[in-house]
Design a protein around this motif. Structure first.
Motif, PDB file in Angstrom:
ATOM      1  N   ASN A  62      24.520  54.245  32.957  1.00  0.00           N
ATOM      2  CA  ASN A  62      23.074  54.279  32.774  1.00  0.00           C
ATOM      3  C   ASN A  62      22.691  54.715  31.363  1.00  0.00           C
ATOM      4  OD1 ASN A  62      22.518  53.402  35.390  1.00  0.00           O
ATOM      5  ND2 ASN A  62      22.537  55.475  36.215  1.00  0.00           N
ATOM      6  N   LYS A  63      23.459  55.636  30.800  1.00  0.00           N
ATOM      7  CA  LYS A  63      23.200  56.067  29.425  1.00  0.00           C
ATOM      8  C   LYS A  63      23.482  54.929  28.445  1.00  0.00           C
ATOM      9  CE  LYS A  63      24.039  61.024  30.049  1.00  0.00           C
ATOM     10  NZ  LYS A  63      24.916  62.170  29.692  1.00  0.00           N
ATOM     11  N   ALA A  64      24.573  54.201  28.679  1.00  0.00           N
ATOM     12  CA  ALA A  64      24.914  53.081  27.800  1.00  0.00           C
ATOM     13  C   ALA A  64      23.888  51.959  27.912  1.00  0.00           C
ATOM     14  CB  ALA A  64      26.309  52.562  28.134  1.00  0.00           C
ATOM     15  N   LEU A  65      23.343  51.758  29.096  1.00  0.00           N
ATOM     16  CA  LEU A  65      22.366  50.699  29.289  1.00  0.00           C
ATOM     17  C   LEU A  65      21.084  50.969  28.521  1.00  0.00           C
ATOM     18  CD1 LEU A  65      21.700  48.029  30.578  1.00  0.00           C
ATOM     19  CD2 LEU A  65      21.117  49.229  32.703  1.00  0.00           C
ATOM     20  N   GLN A  66      20.816  52.223  28.228  1.00  0.00           N
ATOM     21  CA  GLN A  66      19.638  52.562  27.427  1.00  0.00           C
ATOM     22  C   GLN A  66      19.754  52.046  25.994  1.00  0.00           C
ATOM     23  OE1 GLN A  66      18.808  56.789  27.770  1.00  0.00           O
ATOM     24  NE2 GLN A  66      18.983  56.719  30.006  1.00  0.00           N
ATOM     25  N   LEU A  67      20.974  51.618  25.601  1.00  0.00           N
ATOM     26  CA  LEU A  67      21.175  51.033  24.276  1.00  0.00           C
ATOM     27  C   LEU A  67      20.682  49.591  24.210  1.00  0.00           C
ATOM     28  CD1 LEU A  67      24.831  52.295  23.647  1.00  0.00           C
ATOM     29  CD2 LEU A  67      22.724  53.302  22.739  1.00  0.00           C
ATOM     30  N   TRP A  68      20.409  48.982  25.383  1.00  0.00           N
ATOM     31  CA  TRP A  68      19.896  47.603  25.435  1.00  0.00           C
ATOM     32  C   TRP A  68      18.657  47.524  24.550  1.00  0.00           C
ATOM     33  CZ3 TRP A  68      23.077  44.429  28.137  1.00  0.00           C
ATOM     34  CH2 TRP A  68      22.659  43.128  28.419  1.00  0.00           C
ATOM     35  N   GLN A  69      18.568  46.531  23.710  1.00  0.00           N
ATOM     36  CA  GLN A  69      17.570  46.507  22.637  1.00  0.00           C
ATOM     37  C   GLN A  69      16.229  45.893  23.029  1.00  0.00           C
ATOM     38  OE1 GLN A  69      19.842  44.385  19.689  1.00  0.00           O
ATOM     39  NE2 GLN A  69      20.929  46.209  19.003  1.00  0.00           N
ATOM     40  N   VAL A  70      16.131  45.382  24.236  1.00  0.00           N
ATOM     41  CA  VAL A  70      14.887  44.750  24.698  1.00  0.00           C
ATOM     42  C   VAL A  70      14.614  45.211  26.125  1.00  0.00           C
ATOM     43  CG1 VAL A  70      15.051  42.715  23.220  1.00  0.00           C
ATOM     44  CG2 VAL A  70      16.211  42.731  25.441  1.00  0.00           C
ATOM     45  N   PRO A  71      13.387  45.035  26.611  1.00  0.00           N
ATOM     46  CA  PRO A  71      13.104  45.389  28.009  1.00  0.00           C
ATOM     47  C   PRO A  71      14.000  44.601  28.959  1.00  0.00           C
ATOM     48  CG  PRO A  71      11.066  45.067  26.800  1.00  0.00           C
ATOM     49  CD  PRO A  71      12.166  44.614  25.889  1.00  0.00           C
ATOM     50  N   TYR A  72      14.414  45.250  30.029  1.00  0.00           N
ATOM     51  CA  TYR A  72      15.314  44.621  30.992  1.00  0.00           C
ATOM     52  C   TYR A  72      15.007  45.133  32.386  1.00  0.00           C
ATOM     53  CZ  TYR A  72      17.589  49.163  30.987  1.00  0.00           C
ATOM     54  OH  TYR A  72      17.826  50.519  31.101  1.00  0.00           O
ATOM     55  N   SER A 105      32.029  46.115  31.282  1.00  0.00           N
ATOM     56  CA  SER A 105      30.772  46.000  32.021  1.00  0.00           C
ATOM     57  C   SER A 105      29.719  45.279  31.190  1.00  0.00           C
ATOM     58  CB  SER A 105      30.249  47.360  32.496  1.00  0.00           C
ATOM     59  OG  SER A 105      29.401  47.960  31.555  1.00  0.00           O
ATOM     60  N   SER A 106      28.634  44.938  31.809  1.00  0.00           N
ATOM     61  CA  SER A 106      27.580  44.189  31.124  1.00  0.00           C
ATOM     62  C   SER A 106      26.890  44.984  30.025  1.00  0.00           C
ATOM     63  CB  SER A 106      26.534  43.716  32.142  1.00  0.00           C
ATOM     64  OG  SER A 106      27.086  42.767  33.032  1.00  0.00           O
ATOM     65  N   THR A 107      27.076  46.298  30.010  1.00  0.00           N
ATOM     66  CA  THR A 107      26.459  47.083  28.942  1.00  0.00           C
ATOM     67  C   THR A 107      27.064  46.753  27.581  1.00  0.00           C
ATOM     68  OG1 THR A 107      27.995  48.938  29.245  1.00  0.00           O
ATOM     69  CG2 THR A 107      25.942  48.995  30.514  1.00  0.00           C
ATOM     70  N   MET A 108      28.227  46.098  27.549  1.00  0.00           N
ATOM     71  CA  MET A 108      28.873  45.760  26.270  1.00  0.00           C
ATOM     72  C   MET A 108      28.005  44.849  25.411  1.00  0.00           C
ATOM     73  SD  MET A 108      31.587  42.635  26.791  1.00  0.00           S
ATOM     74  CE  MET A 108      31.217  42.033  25.139  1.00  0.00           C
ATOM     75  N   TRP A 109      27.017  44.183  26.024  1.00  0.00           N
ATOM     76  CA  TRP A 109      26.183  43.224  25.302  1.00  0.00           C
ATOM     77  C   TRP A 109      25.023  43.886  24.573  1.00  0.00           C
ATOM     78  CZ3 TRP A 109      28.579  38.782  24.871  1.00  0.00           C
ATOM     79  CH2 TRP A 109      29.416  38.325  25.904  1.00  0.00           C
ATOM     80  N   PHE A 110      24.958  45.224  24.545  1.00  0.00           N
ATOM     81  CA  PHE A 110      23.798  45.871  23.942  1.00  0.00           C
ATOM     82  C   PHE A 110      23.584  45.476  22.473  1.00  0.00           C
ATOM     83  CE2 PHE A 110      27.099  49.003  22.887  1.00  0.00           C
ATOM     84  CZ  PHE A 110      26.755  49.390  21.605  1.00  0.00           C
ATOM     85  N   PRO A 111      24.630  45.265  21.649  1.00  0.00           N
ATOM     86  CA  PRO A 111      24.350  44.878  20.255  1.00  0.00           C
ATOM     87  C   PRO A 111      23.768  43.469  20.140  1.00  0.00           C
ATOM     88  CG  PRO A 111      26.596  45.715  20.499  1.00  0.00           C
ATOM     89  CD  PRO A 111      26.082  45.402  21.865  1.00  0.00           C
TER      90      PRO A 111
END
Length: 312
Positions: free
Chosen positions: A44-54, A88-94
């Motif tokens: 959940n912390k890593a997902l906060q790195l997502w750069q757009v609303p999700y 995991s899918s959080t890897m796509w944050f950049p």
């Protein structure tokens, strides 16, 4: 090679049969509720790195719960993202901002490892994995969508592309594992195996040094999630089913394909690109300088531009 596979299988068997002093939970991936909670907190912390609303969605499938991260305009063309092993899918944050600008993004957590998808029952075969993904595509009524796969996700994306009743429009492979050739630099790549078997921060750093050109630039929040995925979750045997696709299978891919590898990639070399160009009729390839196997993180801006231009 056969000896190496046998040794890996024995290690997997050892780990998957190991016991824990804590109370066990009836789950394929995690041994205890505490370990699962710690991992999901890091996710959940890593997902906060997502750069757009999700938004996050969980959908029921025949094989368990599928977890999907969705972003981008609702009426935009769909693109499916398949992550690498334990990433995991959080890897796509950049890459999330660039990919979500003109696409409706569906990032799917694989269900046989650490993530938010949850398998019910035993380990899946390759055919069952295909069926699982197709249930997700049908649920969202995805038609003529693009698909991007990184590392092992690239192998899955290729597997889905060679199916008869596919709805895939374009395919992007980011340093796909075991897709065109076997692992290129087995010695350096084995650091990931030892991280999984005997996890500690020293082995994490060795793995990142081998797989990334800029390991110190990887976000520490994501780095912690990746470490906990290796520390707490069971290894899965899905990669033992992975073998390079045959000449005929690759020749059967007629949609546009983009293959990207890192200039310092331990999984792929120029041989992978040569084979891709030889057997896939509509294929573009490129080697990204100053990047390793984690090419979408090492050179995210360059990779984003190449993918966006290709998908136009």
């Amino acid at each position: 090679m056969q000896k190496s596979v046998s040794l890996i299988f024995l290690f997997l068997l050892f780990i998957n049969c190991s016991t824990s002093k804590e109370k066990k939970i009836d789950e394929y991936v995690f041994k205890t509720k505490k370990e699962k909670t710690l991992y999901l907190t890091s996710y959940n912390k890593a997902l906060q790195l997502w750069q757009v609303p999700y938004k996050e969605e969980n959908i029921a499938t025949s094989f368990g719960t599928a977890h999907i991260i969705i972003s981008g305009p609702k009426d935009a063309k769909p693109v499916v993202l398949l992550h690498g092993m334990d990433a995991s899918s959080t890897m796509w944050f950049p890459n999330s901002a660039a990919l979500s600008k003109n696409h409706r993004v569906y990032a799917i957590d694989f269900l046989m490892e650490a993530g938010k998808s949850e398998l019910k029952g035993k380990s899946l075969t390759s055919d069952e994995i295909v069926n699982w993904y197709e249930e997700i595509f049908n649920y969202y009524n995805l038609k003529n969508f693009d698909i991007i796969g990184a590392s092992r996700g690239g192998w899955f994306a290729t597997l889905l592309t060679i199916q008869k009743n596919k709805n895939i429009n374009k395919l992007v492979l980011i340093s796909p594992a075991q897709t065109f050739n076997n692992v290129d630099q087995k010695g350096k790549a084995s650091t990931a195996m030892f991280l999984k078997f005997f996890p500690n921060k020293k082995k994490l750093n060795k793995t990142l040094d081998a797989f990334s050109y800029y390991p110190n630039k990887i976000n520490s929040v994501y780095k912690n999630q990746f470490y906990l995925a290796n520390k707490y979750s069971k290894s899965n045997a899905s990669f033992l089913q992975m073998r390079p696709f045959s000449d005929d299978e690759l020749k059967g891919i007629t949609i546009p394909v983009l293959v990207l590898i890192g200039g310092h990639d331990v999984i792929n070399s120029e041989k992978s690109l040569l084979r891709a160009n030889e057997y896939i009729s509509n294929c573009k390839t490129a080697t990204i300088k100053n990047s390793g196997h984690f090419v979408s993180m090492d050179q995210s801006k360059e990779v984003d531009k190449m993918i966006v231009d290709f998908l136009k």
